[in-house]
Design a protein around this motif. Structure first.
Motif, PDB file in Angstrom:
ATOM      1  N   TYR A   8       0.780  -1.052   0.246  1.00 61.29           N
ATOM      2  CA  TYR A   8       0.058  -0.110  -0.036  1.00 61.29           C
ATOM      3  C   TYR A   8       0.785   1.261   0.088  1.00 61.29           C
ATOM      4  N   SER A   9       1.941   1.217   0.855  1.00 65.83           N
ATOM      5  CA  SER A   9       2.810   2.414   0.860  1.00 65.83           C
ATOM      6  C   SER A   9       3.665   2.755  -0.482  1.00 65.83           C
ATOM      7  N   ILE A  10       3.997   1.615  -1.156  1.00 65.26           N
ATOM      8  CA  ILE A  10       4.664   1.762  -2.359  1.00 65.26           C
ATOM      9  C   ILE A  10       3.583   2.423  -3.441  1.00 65.26           C
ATOM     10  N   TYR A  11       2.273   1.854  -3.397  1.00 64.59           N
ATOM     11  CA  TYR A  11       1.488   2.306  -4.324  1.00 64.59           C
ATOM     12  C   TYR A  11       1.037   3.920  -3.948  1.00 64.59           C
ATOM     13  N   ARG A  12       0.912   3.968  -2.675  1.00 59.05           N
ATOM     14  CA  ARG A  12       0.405   5.493  -2.394  1.00 59.05           C
ATOM     15  C   ARG A  12       1.565   6.447  -2.869  1.00 59.05           C
ATOM     16  N   THR A  13       2.945   6.037  -2.533  1.00 61.92           N
ATOM     17  CA  THR A  13       3.953   6.960  -2.947  1.00 61.92           C
ATOM     18  C   THR A  13       3.784   7.172  -4.478  1.00 61.92           C
ATOM     19  N   PHE A  14       3.631   6.089  -5.283  1.00 55.58           N
ATOM     20  CA  PHE A  14       3.412   6.401  -6.781  1.00 55.58           C
ATOM     21  C   PHE A  14       2.439   7.279  -7.130  1.00 55.58           C
ATOM     22  N   ALA A  15       1.320   7.051  -6.334  1.00 58.71           N
ATOM     23  CA  ALA A  15       0.243   7.825  -6.866  1.00 58.71           C
ATOM     24  C   ALA A  15       0.341   9.394  -6.281  1.00 58.71           C
ATOM     25  N   ASP A  16       1.077   9.634  -5.264  1.00 60.34           N
ATOM     26  CA  ASP A  16       1.214  10.994  -4.801  1.00 60.34           C
ATOM     27  C   ASP A  16       2.332  11.535  -5.518  1.00 60.34           C
ATOM     28  N   SER A  17       3.479  10.764  -5.843  1.00 60.46           N
ATOM     29  CA  SER A  17       4.642  11.557  -6.386  1.00 60.46           C
ATOM     30  C   SER A  17       5.001  11.214  -7.895  1.00 60.46           C
ATOM     31  N   GLY A  18       4.465  10.159  -8.482  1.00 59.56           N
ATOM     32  CA  GLY A  18       4.735   9.739  -9.806  1.00 59.56           C
ATOM     33  C   GLY A  18       5.586   8.750  -9.668  1.00 59.56           C
ATOM     34  N   LEU A  61       2.164  -2.337 -10.915  1.00 57.32           N
ATOM     35  CA  LEU A  61       1.105  -2.159 -11.894  1.00 57.32           C
ATOM     36  C   LEU A  61       0.073  -1.494 -11.353  1.00 57.32           C
ATOM     37  N   PRO A  62      -0.551  -0.448 -11.898  1.00 56.14           N
ATOM     38  CA  PRO A  62      -0.215   0.027 -13.666  1.00 56.14           C
ATOM     39  C   PRO A  62       0.687   0.925 -13.347  1.00 56.14           C
ATOM     40  N   PHE A  63       1.726   1.220 -12.567  1.00 54.53           N
ATOM     41  CA  PHE A  63       2.655   2.803 -12.629  1.00 54.53           C
ATOM     42  C   PHE A  63       3.971   1.714 -12.972  1.00 54.53           C
ATOM     43  N   SER A  64       4.725   2.698 -13.846  1.00 55.62           N
ATOM     44  CA  SER A  64       5.971   2.441 -14.374  1.00 55.62           C
ATOM     45  C   SER A  64       7.017   3.366 -13.971  1.00 55.62           C
ATOM     46  N   VAL A  65       8.430   2.773 -13.610  1.00 50.76           N
ATOM     47  CA  VAL A  65       9.245   4.051 -13.200  1.00 50.76           C
ATOM     48  C   VAL A  65      10.056   4.629 -14.433  1.00 50.76           C
ATOM     49  N   ALA A  66       9.736   3.590 -15.728  1.00 47.45           N
ATOM     50  CA  ALA A  66      10.461   3.983 -16.848  1.00 47.45           C
ATOM     51  C   ALA A  66       9.460   4.608 -17.749  1.00 47.45           C
ATOM     52  N   ASP A  67       9.939   5.693 -18.608  1.00 48.13           N
ATOM     53  CA  ASP A  67       9.134   6.117 -19.635  1.00 48.13           C
ATOM     54  C   ASP A  67       8.719   5.308 -20.633  1.00 48.13           C
ATOM     55  N   ALA A  81       2.645   4.863 -17.466  1.00 52.55           N
ATOM     56  CA  ALA A  81       2.079   3.714 -17.169  1.00 52.55           C
ATOM     57  C   ALA A  81       2.903   2.631 -18.213  1.00 52.55           C
ATOM     58  N   ASN A  82       2.575   1.373 -17.671  1.00 47.11           N
ATOM     59  CA  ASN A  82       3.540   0.360 -18.498  1.00 47.11           C
ATOM     60  C   ASN A  82       2.785   0.116 -19.872  1.00 47.11           C
ATOM     61  N   CYS A  83       1.562   0.350 -19.946  1.00 44.68           N
ATOM     62  CA  CYS A  83       1.242  -0.108 -21.584  1.00 44.68           C
ATOM     63  C   CYS A  83       0.035   0.824 -21.786  1.00 44.68           C
ATOM     64  N   ALA A  84      -0.741   0.675 -23.053  1.00 46.36           N
ATOM     65  CA  ALA A  84      -2.099   1.359 -23.200  1.00 46.36           C
ATOM     66  C   ALA A  84      -3.091   0.847 -22.217  1.00 46.36           C
ATOM     67  N   TRP A  85      -3.036  -0.233 -21.725  1.00 49.10           N
ATOM     68  CA  TRP A  85      -4.287  -0.844 -20.886  1.00 49.10           C
ATOM     69  C   TRP A  85      -4.093   0.090 -19.437  1.00 49.10           C
ATOM     70  N   ASP A  86      -2.727  -0.001 -19.084  1.00 54.79           N
ATOM     71  CA  ASP A  86      -2.475   0.658 -17.678  1.00 54.79           C
ATOM     72  C   ASP A  86      -2.690   2.125 -17.761  1.00 54.79           C
ATOM     73  N   THR A  87      -2.630   2.681 -18.997  1.00 56.23           N
ATOM     74  CA  THR A  87      -3.153   4.304 -18.966  1.00 56.23           C
ATOM     75  C   THR A  87      -4.494   4.450 -18.447  1.00 56.23           C
ATOM     76  N   LEU A  88      -5.400   3.331 -18.763  1.00 58.96           N
ATOM     77  CA  LEU A  88      -6.882   3.511 -18.618  1.00 58.96           C
ATOM     78  C   LEU A  88      -7.173   3.009 -16.868  1.00 58.96           C
ATOM     79  N   ALA A  89      -5.964   2.195 -16.377  1.00 56.73           N
ATOM     80  CA  ALA A  89      -5.967   1.968 -14.986  1.00 56.73           C
ATOM     81  C   ALA A  89      -5.511   3.027 -13.882  1.00 56.73           C
ATOM     82  N   ILE A  90      -4.897   3.961 -14.601  1.00 55.22           N
ATOM     83  CA  ILE A  90      -4.158   4.753 -13.194  1.00 55.22           C
ATOM     84  C   ILE A  90      -5.640   5.595 -13.193  1.00 55.22           C
TER      85      ILE A  90
END
Length: 143
Positions: A8-18, A61-67, A81-90
């Motif tokens: 949860y903390s990992i996902y929250r960090t991605f959500a809050d900071s990118g 998933l669905p967040f990526s560290v890489a462009d 996002a990791n892929c097109a599908w993940d652009t909808l998941a975020i």
């Protein structure tokens, strides 16, 4: 911190900071660097995160560290996002309005897609999966 709280903390960090939490944050949450490495490995083995070759978080998933060429933007915050599908998941996961930056694979033209109040701005085009879902984890980076 148990594995569910860490996830949860990992996902929250991605959500809050990118991006992912720092090694220092992980060590603090887990009670040291070695404990953090072991916890990340458990999450990786459970397909909750994807680690790179040196053990750092590559995907939550669905967040990526890489462009990846798939970017989601809402206000002044953006995520890869990791892929097109993940652009909808975020936007769905964060319950936000968002613009999606990506290119159509067949033409290279911009996708020009947005999510507003949970609705797609248009439904032209499609997402194609070359690999069946049951094989995604065979090579999740390539999928």
């Amino acid at each position: 911190m148990n594995d569910a709280e860490l996830r949860y903390s990992i996902y929250r960090t991605f959500a809050d900071s990118g991006g992912p939490p720092t090694a220092s944050q992980l060590a603090t949450w887990c009670g040291g660097s070695e404990a953090a490495e072991l916890a990340l490995r458990r999450l990786h083995d459970a397909h909750a995160v994807v680690l790179d070759a040196v053990g750092a978080i590559r995907m939550a998933l669905p967040f990526s560290v890489a462009d990846t060429g798939h970017t989601v933007t809402s206000g002044d915050q953006s995520w890869w996002a990791n892929c097109a599908w993940d652009t909808l998941a975020i936007p769905a996961a964060l319950n936000i309005d968002a613009a999606i930056e990506a290119a159509w694979l067949d033409t290279g033209d911009p996708v020009d897609l947005a999510i507003q109040d949970g609705e797609l701005s248009h439904t032209h085009g499609f997402i194609h999966f070359q690999i069946s879902a049951r094989h995604w984890w065979d090579d999740i980076l390539e999928t």
